[in-house]
Scaffold this motif. Sequence first.
Motif, PDB file in Angstrom:
ATOM      1  N   VAL A  37       0.809  -1.119   0.021  1.00 54.51           N
ATOM      2  CA  VAL A  37       0.046   0.079  -0.105  1.00 54.51           C
ATOM      3  C   VAL A  37       0.877   1.118  -0.079  1.00 54.51           C
ATOM      4  O   VAL A  37       2.088   1.298   0.416  1.00 54.51           O
ATOM      5  N   ALA A  56      -4.230   1.096  -2.037  1.00 54.02           N
ATOM      6  CA  ALA A  56      -3.651  -0.254  -2.426  1.00 54.02           C
ATOM      7  C   ALA A  56      -3.013  -0.066  -3.834  1.00 54.02           C
ATOM      8  O   ALA A  56      -3.490   0.432  -4.483  1.00 54.02           O
ATOM      9  N   SER A  81     -10.229  -0.301   1.608  1.00 51.03           N
ATOM     10  CA  SER A  81      -9.722   0.506   0.338  1.00 51.03           C
ATOM     11  C   SER A  81     -10.576   1.555  -0.016  1.00 51.03           C
ATOM     12  O   SER A  81     -11.880   1.534   0.522  1.00 51.03           O
ATOM     13  N   GLN A 162      -9.130  -5.411  -2.719  1.00 50.09           N
ATOM     14  CA  GLN A 162      -7.914  -4.438  -1.993  1.00 50.09           C
ATOM     15  C   GLN A 162      -8.244  -4.252  -0.549  1.00 50.09           C
ATOM     16  O   GLN A 162      -7.205  -3.701   0.104  1.00 50.09           O
TER      17      GLN A 162
END
Length: 192
Positions: A37, A56, A81, A162
């Motif tokens: 990330v 992400a 995310s 994500q």
Amino acid sequence: MNEMEINEMIIKCPVCSVEGVAKSIMKEIEIPHFGKVLETTIQCPECGFKHSDVIALEQNDPAKYTIEINKNNLSIRVVRSQSATVLIPEIGIKVEPGPKSEGYVTNVEGILTRFEDAVKKALKLFDDDTSQSNGKKTLNEIQELKKGNETATLIILDPFGQSNIVSDSVEISEIPEEELHTLKTGFSHIEE
């Protein structure tokens, strides 16, 4: 978490426009069970502006993460995310991504606190009897979950896969194609 690369700069503040005072920090981090990330932060000592985001860097298959919220798992790590929808169906609360949506890393209790804060803001904005009654009922249900007195289902729907709920108890499943098409992503699309 393993930090991989840190990039710090002094920039012009995007809010007060003062040159050379705002600090911009970007860190590329590897989060176990999740992946790479980019964590970004901008802080301006001049006007107090602060903005943080977690982006992400890897795209996965669309995924639905489901876990029962109970008194024993309030501290489980949750990665949301910027493109994920978070909901607790038993209470009827849902947060969908928008253009200013941010990713974050928290825990189950932190998710409940975010919902609690949103309901408190809504109670200040809407003063009709129905909104007040519904808001207070929802607020009470969230607070009972935080105390561990109730159980409910936390669901994260992520079209880019994500997000994550870091627990052996999490159920990860595919998002059905028809449901996937109705999910908001927070990104704008321009039709030509």
